[in-house]
Design an enzyme around this catalytic site. Structure first.
Site, mmCIF file in Angstrom:
data_model
loop_
_atom_site.group_PDB
_atom_site.id
_atom_site.type_symbol
_atom_site.label_atom_id
_atom_site.label_comp_id
_atom_site.label_asym_id
_atom_site.label_seq_id
_atom_site.Cartn_x
_atom_site.Cartn_y
_atom_site.Cartn_z
ATOM 1 N N CYS A 298 -4.242 -1.670 5.237
ATOM 2 C CA CYS A 298 -3.968 -0.254 5.066
ATOM 3 C C CYS A 298 -5.192 0.509 4.575
ATOM 4 O O CYS A 298 -5.709 0.249 3.488
ATOM 5 C CB CYS A 298 -2.820 -0.112 4.065
ATOM 6 S SG CYS A 298 -2.570 1.514 3.406
ATOM 7 N N CYS B 189 0.830 -1.204 0.000
ATOM 8 C CA CYS B 189 0.000 0.000 0.000
ATOM 9 C C CYS B 189 0.863 1.252 0.000
ATOM 10 O O CYS B 189 0.567 2.221 -0.705
ATOM 11 C CB CYS B 189 -0.929 -0.004 1.211
ATOM 12 S SG CYS B 189 -2.028 1.421 1.293
#
Length: 408
Positions: free
Chosen positions: A218, A118
């Site tokens: 995330c 991420c």
């Protein structure tokens, strides 16, 4: 608790941000909230931006980390600080770059790290580019990490350093960043301890001051992983096999120069142990896992020591000191080697001592990196627990993160 203005540097005393615009990734948590405050105090023109990365709430445990509440908290923080705020929908990119990759890795019997991905693919790529398009000079996050600059042969080089708070250091999650990404990144809370961050938040009356730290994927929230994976990976019953600690599979007769065998996963097969139960799908399990086996009555806890998604078998060992949980080394293929410091690239045939970790919050342990034509062999001074294919190994020189790679 008193906190020092030395780390905050108010606009009156240090105009380091004067004339510069920074977009802060406001997650709705205390760390990014305080990061925005610090930057504003330093004289930056601060814009708060919330990333919406996920639309499917059916697999999130909403009470733990609902994205809507996080978005509202981020907006309230922005209003309190008097900075512009907007939300950006990156769910399409997140699905393509993170979620699809996760499913593919689990399908192969590997365990990906979505937080590392991420940061590389979303926060410091898609999000960074969106910030640059609105005239930002930098993006900032609430990561507990630090950045510094040095000059080498007339060229500016950016160093990624561990956060001052060793209990919260998040440099590992940034281990795939490039020099170009680092050049546009700021980590305002990296010089602070977590209690200091919360104290700052309380002193300026931020709504996030005492908010529980988020867990899970995330900017998505905490998910029930089996439910998440079952969206695409069908449940399929298979054997659970217990392999005894004295199995010949764990006998290490390799010389120190035999890098390939020292770095290889154990060769496990059904004839090495006995069947002790059933599981719902080998791709739902990861090496080192203890929970979720639902097998009791043993003298010591059972741990997953290997998975075979082709045969749909998981291998277990009894006790946290089972030799199947430990390996002397690991291998990173050439295509998966990443140097945060390209000037430290290890040439083929060379080796160098570093410290490394194979998962977040693991203590750094001494190792030797050995570069070969096929990739990088990392040999530890002592065997390490739960080395998991698909995860990232990151190597450090002191408190500086030098490089990383996907464990094969």
């Amino acid at each position: 608790m008193e906190f020092s203005n030395k780390s905050i540097a108010t606009a009156d005393t240090l105009k380091i941000g004067k004339g510069k615009r920074v977009v802060v990734g406001l997650s709705g948590g205390v760390d990014s909230s305080v990061a925005a405050y610090i930057l504003k105090e330093q004289g930056y023109e601060v814009i708060g931006m919330f990333m919406k990365n996920w639309h499917d709430d059916s697999v999130t445990i909403s009470k733990e980390c609902p994205w809507l509440d996080d978005s509202n908290d981020a907006m309230i923080v922005a209003q309190h600080l008097g900075i512009p705020f907007q939300a950006i929908d990156l769910s399409k990119e997140y699905k393509e770059r993170i979620v699809d990759y996760m499913f593919a890795e689990y399908q192969r019997g590997r365990t990906p790290n979505p937080d590392v991905l991420c940061n590389r693919e979303i926060k410091f790529d898609i999000f960074l580019n969106a910030a640059l398009k609105i005239g930002a000079d930098f993006v900032a996050t609430g990561h507990y990490a630090r950045k510094s600059e040095i000059e080498k042969e007339g060229k500016k080089i950016f160093r990624l350093l561990s956060g001052k708070d060793s209990n919260k250091d998040q440099s590992y999650f940034l281990c795939q960043l490039t020099q170009a990404q680092l050049s546009k990144s700021l980590f305002p809370v990296g010089e602070l301890l977590k209690p200091e961050v919360r104290e700052i938040a309380r002193k300026i009356n931020l709504v996030t001051a005492d908010k529980k730290d988020s867990q899970g994927l995330c900017f998505v929230g905490k998910v029930h992983l089996p439910d998440f994976l079952q969206q695409r990976l069908e449940a399929k019953k298979g054997k659970v096999i217990e392999v005894p600690a004295d199995s010949p599979a764990f006998k290490n007769g390799y010389e120190p120069s035999d890098l390939k065998n020292l770095s290889a996963s154990y060769s496990l097969s059904a004839d090495l142990g006995e069947t002790i139960g059933e599981h719902k799908g080998a791709h739902y399990y990861t090496i080192g896992q203890r929970k979720g086996l639902n097998l009791g009555g043993y003298e010591k806890p059972l741990f997953v020591i290997g998975t075979d998604t082709n045969e749909n078998i998981i291998y277990t060992g009894m006790g946290e000191n089972h030799p199947g949980l430990y390996r002397k080394g690991l291998f990173v293929a050439t295509t998966d080697i990443h140097w945060v410091r390209p000037d430290h690239t290890l040439e083929i045939g060379n080796s160098r001592k570093y410290s490394a970790r194979v998962r977040y919050r693991q203590s750094l342990v001494p190792c030797t990196l050995n570069r070969s034509p096929e990739g990088l062999y990392i040999i530890f001074d002592s065997p390490q627990k739960s080395i998991t294919p698909g995860q990232f190994a990151a190597w450090y020189d002191g408190d500086e993160l030098i490089g990383s790679g996907v464990i094969n």
